[in-house]
Design a protein around this motif. Structure first.
Motif, PDB file in Angstrom:
ATOM      1  N   SER A 126       2.897 -10.040   0.955  1.00  0.00           N
ATOM      2  CA  SER A 126       1.484  -9.942   1.009  1.00  0.00           C
ATOM      3  C   SER A 126       0.983  -8.574   1.035  1.00  0.00           C
ATOM      4  N   GLY A 127      -0.244  -8.202   0.700  1.00  0.00           N
ATOM      5  CA  GLY A 127      -0.742  -7.001   0.839  1.00  0.00           C
ATOM      6  C   GLY A 127      -0.955  -6.579   2.384  1.00  0.00           C
ATOM      7  N   LYS A 128      -0.835  -7.337   3.492  1.00  0.00           N
ATOM      8  CA  LYS A 128      -0.762  -7.011   4.708  1.00  0.00           C
ATOM      9  C   LYS A 128       0.649  -6.827   5.097  1.00  0.00           C
ATOM     10  N   GLN A 129       1.628  -7.441   4.697  1.00  0.00           N
ATOM     11  CA  GLN A 129       2.815  -7.177   4.949  1.00  0.00           C
ATOM     12  C   GLN A 129       3.211  -5.756   4.313  1.00  0.00           C
ATOM     13  N   LEU A 130       2.816  -5.310   3.025  1.00  0.00           N
ATOM     14  CA  LEU A 130       3.156  -4.115   2.587  1.00  0.00           C
ATOM     15  C   LEU A 130       2.586  -2.957   3.282  1.00  0.00           C
ATOM     16  N   GLN A 131       1.404  -3.001   3.747  1.00  0.00           N
ATOM     17  CA  GLN A 131       0.902  -1.922   4.536  1.00  0.00           C
ATOM     18  C   GLN A 131       1.963  -1.741   5.868  1.00  0.00           C
ATOM     19  N   GLU A 132       2.469  -2.803   6.476  1.00  0.00           N
ATOM     20  CA  GLU A 132       3.401  -2.808   7.572  1.00  0.00           C
ATOM     21  C   GLU A 132       4.764  -2.002   7.050  1.00  0.00           C
ATOM     22  N   ILE A 133       5.092  -2.405   5.954  1.00  0.00           N
ATOM     23  CA  ILE A 133       6.468  -1.845   5.337  1.00  0.00           C
ATOM     24  C   ILE A 133       5.941  -0.315   5.161  1.00  0.00           C
ATOM     25  N   SER A 134       4.861   0.103   4.559  1.00  0.00           N
ATOM     26  CA  SER A 134       4.596   1.318   4.360  1.00  0.00           C
ATOM     27  C   SER A 134       4.546   2.176   5.537  1.00  0.00           C
ATOM     28  N   THR A 135       4.043   1.656   6.584  1.00  0.00           N
ATOM     29  CA  THR A 135       3.807   2.250   7.983  1.00  0.00           C
ATOM     30  C   THR A 135       5.625   2.442   8.386  1.00  0.00           C
ATOM     31  N   ALA A 136       6.236   1.643   8.228  1.00  0.00           N
ATOM     32  CA  ALA A 136       7.617   1.567   8.622  1.00  0.00           C
ATOM     33  C   ALA A 136       8.520   2.505   7.856  1.00  0.00           C
ATOM     34  N   TYR A 137       8.307   2.579   6.539  1.00  0.00           N
ATOM     35  CA  TYR A 137       8.870   3.728   5.889  1.00  0.00           C
ATOM     36  C   TYR A 137       8.393   5.118   6.248  1.00  0.00           C
ATOM     37  N   THR A 138       7.262   5.281   6.609  1.00  0.00           N
ATOM     38  CA  THR A 138       6.713   6.605   7.258  1.00  0.00           C
ATOM     39  C   THR A 138       7.598   7.223   8.283  1.00  0.00           C
ATOM     40  N   PHE A 139       7.599   5.829   9.226  1.00  0.00           N
ATOM     41  CA  PHE A 139       8.427   6.077  10.612  1.00  0.00           C
ATOM     42  C   PHE A 139       9.880   6.329  10.379  1.00  0.00           C
ATOM     43  N   SER A 154       7.263   6.649 -13.610  1.00  0.00           N
ATOM     44  CA  SER A 154       6.216   7.340 -14.292  1.00  0.00           C
ATOM     45  C   SER A 154       5.339   6.271 -15.141  1.00  0.00           C
ATOM     46  N   GLY A 155       4.295   6.948 -15.851  1.00  0.00           N
ATOM     47  CA  GLY A 155       3.573   6.138 -16.853  1.00  0.00           C
ATOM     48  C   GLY A 155       2.901   4.816 -16.097  1.00  0.00           C
ATOM     49  N   ASP A 156       2.843   3.853 -17.038  1.00  0.00           N
ATOM     50  CA  ASP A 156       2.124   2.726 -16.682  1.00  0.00           C
ATOM     51  C   ASP A 156       3.053   1.939 -15.445  1.00  0.00           C
ATOM     52  N   PHE A 157       4.171   2.145 -15.421  1.00  0.00           N
ATOM     53  CA  PHE A 157       4.874   1.416 -14.322  1.00  0.00           C
ATOM     54  C   PHE A 157       4.642   2.154 -12.888  1.00  0.00           C
ATOM     55  N   ALA A 158       4.242   3.390 -12.962  1.00  0.00           N
ATOM     56  CA  ALA A 158       3.976   4.017 -11.744  1.00  0.00           C
ATOM     57  C   ALA A 158       2.453   3.480 -11.472  1.00  0.00           C
ATOM     58  N   LYS A 159       1.528   3.379 -12.158  1.00  0.00           N
ATOM     59  CA  LYS A 159       0.357   2.634 -11.857  1.00  0.00           C
ATOM     60  C   LYS A 159       0.454   1.430 -11.378  1.00  0.00           C
ATOM     61  N   LEU A 160       1.227   0.522 -11.890  1.00  0.00           N
ATOM     62  CA  LEU A 160       1.508  -0.832 -11.547  1.00  0.00           C
ATOM     63  C   LEU A 160       2.140  -0.815 -10.013  1.00  0.00           C
ATOM     64  N   VAL A 161       3.036  -0.087  -9.641  1.00  0.00           N
ATOM     65  CA  VAL A 161       3.751  -0.083  -8.441  1.00  0.00           C
ATOM     66  C   VAL A 161       2.736   0.285  -7.280  1.00  0.00           C
ATOM     67  N   VAL A 162       2.052   1.330  -7.783  1.00  0.00           N
ATOM     68  CA  VAL A 162       1.076   1.700  -6.555  1.00  0.00           C
ATOM     69  C   VAL A 162      -0.114   0.894  -6.448  1.00  0.00           C
ATOM     70  N   ALA A 163      -0.625   0.272  -7.564  1.00  0.00           N
ATOM     71  CA  ALA A 163      -1.465  -0.867  -7.462  1.00  0.00           C
ATOM     72  C   ALA A 163      -1.122  -2.152  -6.420  1.00  0.00           C
ATOM     73  N   LEU A 164       0.227  -2.319  -6.722  1.00  0.00           N
ATOM     74  CA  LEU A 164       0.875  -3.468  -6.039  1.00  0.00           C
ATOM     75  C   LEU A 164       0.942  -3.142  -4.649  1.00  0.00           C
ATOM     76  N   ARG A 202      -6.345 -10.060  -7.505  1.00  0.00           N
ATOM     77  CA  ARG A 202      -6.816 -11.678  -7.675  1.00  0.00           C
ATOM     78  C   ARG A 202      -5.848 -12.365  -6.715  1.00  0.00           C
ATOM     79  N   ASP A 203      -6.494 -13.547  -6.283  1.00  0.00           N
ATOM     80  CA  ASP A 203      -5.279 -14.657  -5.335  1.00  0.00           C
ATOM     81  C   ASP A 203      -4.683 -15.274  -6.286  1.00  0.00           C
ATOM     82  N   SER A 204      -3.526 -15.810  -5.894  1.00  0.00           N
ATOM     83  CA  SER A 204      -2.664 -16.386  -6.990  1.00  0.00           C
ATOM     84  C   SER A 204      -3.110 -17.458  -7.739  1.00  0.00           C
TER      85      SER A 204
END
Length: 315
Positions: A126-139, A154-164, A202-204
């Motif tokens: 989930s978006g909330k979990q990814l925020q926690e994972i991102s914080t853990a990554y920095t730590f 790179s390219g569109d794939f880079a845009k996709l992973v950042v958007a996710l 959007r939601d699932s």
């Protein structure tokens, strides 16, 4: 498997995970048993204890072990064991979001990026979990996860992973989204932009209606559309994202059939306290064989016993 595990009336049987709190939990006793097992390199005892406690209990064991022995439990496991079993037990000792951060880091190190593991984690969290994972990554790594992803893709794939990484479960208008996606694949060159924007914001429930409408409008499965109209990493990324929107359990079950040890261990450790029962059911439906049986044809020894304990039972 520890028979005491099944005697609890307090285990969370309502959850969809296979690994639950151990009822008769005595961290001092576990820590002492583990200390003796590490000295004797007794893998069986380590597997029995660490696969029959949930993650919160393993954190208490690790802390108690350090208080009693003045030593780090993970370092002790590294010294006593080797190979995939060592890796698995070390993975079980990590807090869940730190473990996902480790998986992301491993997917981006070495020669080439493991795009599918990146997508697996980004699409099933989930978006909330990814925020926690991102914080853990920095730590853990003293680096920014988004910047690392941009540097490794790179390219569109880079845009996709950042958007996710920053995905949102917002609302939209179903027909408008169907029209936008149809238009994006109507020209000479398909445009990934609307797919990235819509599928990550959007939601699932909404997205499943959009994907079904798109299939009716185009007369073919979305997977087939993506296969024909896109190429390279963005095709892989969008296909994984669509599969996870439609059924994350089915996608993870399919991924388990790869028989790659790191993939199997990664999914089982990541999902054992959340939804591994659902993934097991999807695996049986997909392959006609239970995951419990499939593991026995692929692994052996103490590693097999550890994976079977995480899987927990036959379907």
């Amino acid at each position: 498997m520890d028979p005491e595990y099944f005697k609890s009336h307090e285990m969370c049987w309502g959850t969809l995970g296979t690994m639950r709190p151990f009822s008769n939990f005595h961290p001092d006793k576990d820590a002492m048993e583990i200390q003796a097992a590490l000295e004797k390199k007794d893998a069986g005892t380590l597997v029995r204890i660490l696969t029959n406690r949930n993650n919160a209990q393993r954190q208490v064991i690790a802390k108690t072990f350090e208080e009693i022995t003045q030593k780090d439990l993970a370092a002790g496991v590294k010294k006593a064991l080797a190979g995939d079993l060592e890796t698995l037990l070390l993975e079980l000792l990590l807090p869940p979001m730190e473990y996902e951060a480790h998986r992301l880091q491993q997917a981006m190190t070495g020669l080439g990026t493991d795009e599918e593991t990146l997508m697996e984690i980004l699409c099933t969290r989930s978006g909330k979990q990814l925020q926690e994972i991102s914080t853990a990554y920095t730590f853990l790594f003293k680096k920014d996860l988004e910047k690392e992803m941009k540097g490794e893709t790179s390219g569109d794939f880079a845009k996709l992973v950042v958007a996710l990484l920053h995905k949102d479960a917002g609302s939209g208008v179903v027909q408008k989204d169907i029209t936008s996606l149809s238009a994006s694949i109507g020209g000479k060159k398909a445009d990934a932009g609307p797919w990235i924007d819509i599928l990550t914001s959007r939601d699932s429930d909404h997205l499943n209606k959009v994907l079904m409408g798109l299939e009716l409008e185009n007369g073919q499965m979305v997977d087939q559309v993506l296969e024909k109209r896109f190429s390279g990493d963005i095709r892989l990324g969008l296909k994984v994202l669509v599969q996870c929107i439609q059924s994350p359990d089915a996608y993870l079950a399919k991924r388990l059939t790869s028989k790659k040890a790191s993939t199997v261990q990664g999914i089982m450790v990541s999902h054992c306290e959340e939804d591994l029962l659902c993934i097991r059911a999807a695996y049986l439906k997909l392959t006609g064989t239970s995951l419990y049986t499939a593991l026995q044809s692929q692994f052996k020894g103490d590693l097999l016993q550890a994976l079977l304990a995480i899987c927990r039972s036959e379907d």
